[in-house]
Write a protein that holds these residues in place. Structure first.
Motif, PDB file in Angstrom:
ATOM      1  N   ALA A   1      21.310  38.110  79.397  1.00  0.00           N
ATOM      2  CA  ALA A   1      21.355  39.541  79.066  1.00  0.00           C
ATOM      3  C   ALA A   1      21.999  40.364  80.183  1.00  0.00           C
ATOM      4  N   LEU A   2      22.677  41.432  79.789  1.00  0.00           N
ATOM      5  CA  LEU A   2      23.321  42.316  80.756  1.00  0.00           C
ATOM      6  C   LEU A   2      22.311  42.950  81.698  1.00  0.00           C
ATOM      7  N   SER A   3      21.076  43.117  81.248  1.00  0.00           N
ATOM      8  CA  SER A   3      20.061  43.765  82.083  1.00  0.00           C
ATOM      9  C   SER A   3      19.764  42.962  83.341  1.00  0.00           C
ATOM     10  N   VAL A   4      20.024  41.669  83.329  1.00  0.00           N
ATOM     11  CA  VAL A   4      19.804  40.853  84.530  1.00  0.00           C
ATOM     12  C   VAL A   4      20.809  41.245  85.610  1.00  0.00           C
ATOM     13  N   THR A   5      22.055  41.461  85.216  1.00  0.00           N
ATOM     14  CA  THR A   5      23.078  41.903  86.163  1.00  0.00           C
ATOM     15  C   THR A   5      22.692  43.231  86.797  1.00  0.00           C
ATOM     16  N   ASN A   6      22.077  44.095  86.009  1.00  0.00           N
ATOM     17  CA  ASN A   6      21.796  45.462  86.461  1.00  0.00           C
ATOM     18  C   ASN A   6      20.464  45.616  87.179  1.00  0.00           C
ATOM     19  N   LEU A   7      19.739  44.528  87.387  1.00  0.00           N
ATOM     20  CA  LEU A   7      18.463  44.623  88.090  1.00  0.00           C
ATOM     21  C   LEU A   7      18.652  45.122  89.524  1.00  0.00           C
ATOM     22  N   GLU A   8      17.731  45.952  89.981  1.00  0.00           N
ATOM     23  CA  GLU A   8      17.690  46.324  91.398  1.00  0.00           C
ATOM     24  C   GLU A   8      16.927  45.217  92.118  1.00  0.00           C
ATOM     25  N   ASP A   9      17.666  44.191  92.502  1.00  0.00           N
ATOM     26  CA  ASP A   9      17.024  42.940  92.908  1.00  0.00           C
ATOM     27  C   ASP A   9      17.144  42.602  94.386  1.00  0.00           C
ATOM     28  N   ASP A  10      17.811  43.461  95.167  1.00  0.00           N
ATOM     29  CA  ASP A  10      18.021  43.177  96.590  1.00  0.00           C
ATOM     30  C   ASP A  10      18.631  41.795  96.771  1.00  0.00           C
ATOM     31  N   ASP A  11      19.415  41.360  95.781  1.00  0.00           N
ATOM     32  CA  ASP A  11      20.181  40.115  95.815  1.00  0.00           C
ATOM     33  C   ASP A  11      19.311  38.854  95.744  1.00  0.00           C
ATOM     34  N   TYR A  12      18.100  38.961  95.199  1.00  0.00           N
ATOM     35  CA  TYR A  12      17.247  37.780  95.058  1.00  0.00           C
ATOM     36  C   TYR A  12      17.452  37.065  93.718  1.00  0.00           C
ATOM     37  N   ILE A  13      18.154  37.694  92.767  1.00  0.00           N
ATOM     38  CA  ILE A  13      18.267  37.123  91.431  1.00  0.00           C
ATOM     39  C   ILE A  13      19.695  36.656  91.168  1.00  0.00           C
ATOM     40  N   PHE A  14      19.819  35.367  90.873  1.00  0.00           N
ATOM     41  CA  PHE A  14      21.103  34.739  90.563  1.00  0.00           C
ATOM     42  C   PHE A  14      21.012  34.081  89.192  1.00  0.00           C
ATOM     43  N   ARG A  15      22.132  33.583  88.713  1.00  0.00           N
ATOM     44  CA  ARG A  15      22.111  32.742  87.517  1.00  0.00           C
ATOM     45  C   ARG A  15      23.368  31.879  87.453  1.00  0.00           C
ATOM     46  N   THR A  16      23.219  30.726  86.865  1.00  0.00           N
ATOM     47  CA  THR A  16      24.352  29.831  86.653  1.00  0.00           C
ATOM     48  C   THR A  16      24.903  29.963  85.238  1.00  0.00           C
ATOM     49  N   ALA A  17      24.247  30.751  84.408  1.00  0.00           N
ATOM     50  CA  ALA A  17      24.755  31.079  83.074  1.00  0.00           C
ATOM     51  C   ALA A  17      25.466  32.427  83.135  1.00  0.00           C
TER      52      ALA A  17
END
Length: 431
Positions: free
Chosen positions: A339-355
């Motif tokens: 989902a696009l919402s994963v890209t837009n998370l305010e995650d401090d760069d802790y969230i990645f994905r291989t999909a």
């Protein structure tokens, strides 16, 4: 108007190499003979898809073209629905990486069967996590985060499936490595998304699914690098901890089983080798449910796991990231949350994905609808969560803005309903 042609009759006997030349020549259906859309796009999961497609085929011809994404790629569906579903075209992130063949051989040798959907992304998620942990030299989420692009993006010793253990040793010795995955080259952009991806166009066959064509596409920020550490501390003689947060049960259980198998392979490779490192994994079941996923993620965090492969669905991945991973400074790398919402998370760069993001898949689906299925109009039926709504919106906007199509309506459906006849009828009705 799109022609009335059954897709499988046209595709029969055409190899993957010849499919590209047929784009734009395969007719779609004026799905609503009474003025309804030419085709229907359905975004959801197999568990609900069984009843939804039963209700569809009870009221509409199987000559109506239907387009579905990866969430519904389950070879058991036709048997469960009671229809060969030959009117369906699918899209899905594919194994397009430089090590896809080596991964397939490894998987078949270990499990005695062919890998399923999102298995390459699952292997890559755990593999890059092990490499980043080895480079960091400690089971610390922030230290691992800062090594993710160091071990994945260009520069250094190229590491793939066949020399993975050598690559882990090199990273632990403070050497620069460049992981070359089985799903893609696994180069992370500034958002932690893949910088490029391959997509499969597939169909249901007797007893399974079959890829008709694979194409390469660039991600949304192919030139974005993102932050990374200036040094690679490394360190031998230690334990590397990787959590696996994937669905054993629930709506994605059929997909999750193969993903779990694939996710365990990098640890098996390291632990079977004679090196001074050991990988500890722990599997927790999300049940394809946000509440269960959050609880399972907390179990991994409380057990001290600084890196988690997962979760699978965006409806689980977003709350898991927001409520557990980001606040606890734990790295998450999903192999199938798109989902696009994963890209837009305010995650401090802790969230990645291989999909890859559904921003890319939405465009792929719109192109398939217009050029391969020759649809001029469409309607969408989507599961009522981030994944469904955002992919439906993205498909619709690209189909209209870039391919001059018309989307009659976008209709949401809830999971777990006993009947979907009313939403199918709403989607297929005249404009």
């Amino acid at each position: 108007m799109a022609r009335n042609v059954r897709r499988r009759d046209v595709l029969s006997g055409i190899g993957a190499a010849g499919l590209a030349s047929t784009a734009g020549c395969i007719g779609g259906l004026g799905g609503g003979g009474g003025g309804g859309p030419d085709m229907l796009t359905v975004v959801g999961y197999p568990e609900d898809g069984i009843q939804l497609f039963r209700d569809f085929y009870s009221s509409y011809s199987d000559d109506v073209n239907i387009l579905i994404p990866d969430g519904l790629r389950d070879g058991d569906l036709p048997g469960q629905v009671g229809n060969d579903m030959s009117n369906i075209t699918g899209t899905a992130p594919a194994a397009g990486g430089p090590n896809q063949e080596a991964f397939q051989s490894l998987y078949e040798d270990e499990y005695g069967e062919s890998p399923g959907v999102f298995t390459t992304q699952s292997y890559d998620s755990v593999a890059v996590g092990i490499l980043a942990n080895a480079a960091a030299g400690e089971n610390d989420g922030t230290a691992i985060r800062d090594q993710m692009r160091n071990v994945a993006n260009p520069g250094g010793m190229e590491v793939g499936v066949e020399n993975f253990v050598e690559g882990v040793e090199a990273a632990a010795n403070g050497e620069d490595v460049n992981f070359q995955g089985s799903s893609s080259s696994v180069n992370f952009d500034q958002n932690g998304d893949p910088a490029s991806a391959a997509y499969a166009i597939w169909e249901f066959t007797e007893g399974g699914t079959e890829t008709a064509e694979v194409q390469q596409f660039e991600g949304s920020n192919p030139d974005g690098n993102g932050p990374s550490a200036d040094e690679i501390p490394g360190g031998m003689g230690r334990e590397i901890m990787v959590g696996i947060l994937l669905p054993e049960t629930g709506a994605l259980a059929s997909t999750g089983a193969d993903m779990i198998n694939a996710a365990q392979l990098p640890a098996i490779q390291v632990n079977n080798a004679d090196i001074d490192l050991e990988v500890t994994t722990q599997l927790e079941d999300t049940e394809t449910n946000s509440q269960s996923g959050v609880a399972a993620a907390n179990s991994l965090v409380n057990a001290g796991f600084p890196y988690i492969c997962g979760s699978a669905s965006s409806g689980v991945n977003v709350p898991v990231s927001q409520e557990v991973l980001i606040p606890n400074q734990v790295v998450g790398c999903s192999p199938s949350s798109t989902a696009l919402s994963v890209t837009n998370l305010e995650d401090d760069d802790y969230i990645f994905r291989t999909a890859p993001s559904d921003r890319l898949q939405g465009r792929v689906m719109a192109q398939v609808a217009s050029e391969r299925l020759e649809a001029e109009s469409a309607a969408t039926l989507y599961v009522n969560n981030d994944y469904g709504q955002q992919l439906s919106n993205r498909f619709s906007s690209v189909f209209e803005d870039e391919f001059d199509g018309s989307v009659f309506r976008q209709v949401a459906f809830n999971q777990g309903e006993s009947s979907y006849s009313s939403v199918v009828s709403e989607a297929m009705s005249a404009e």
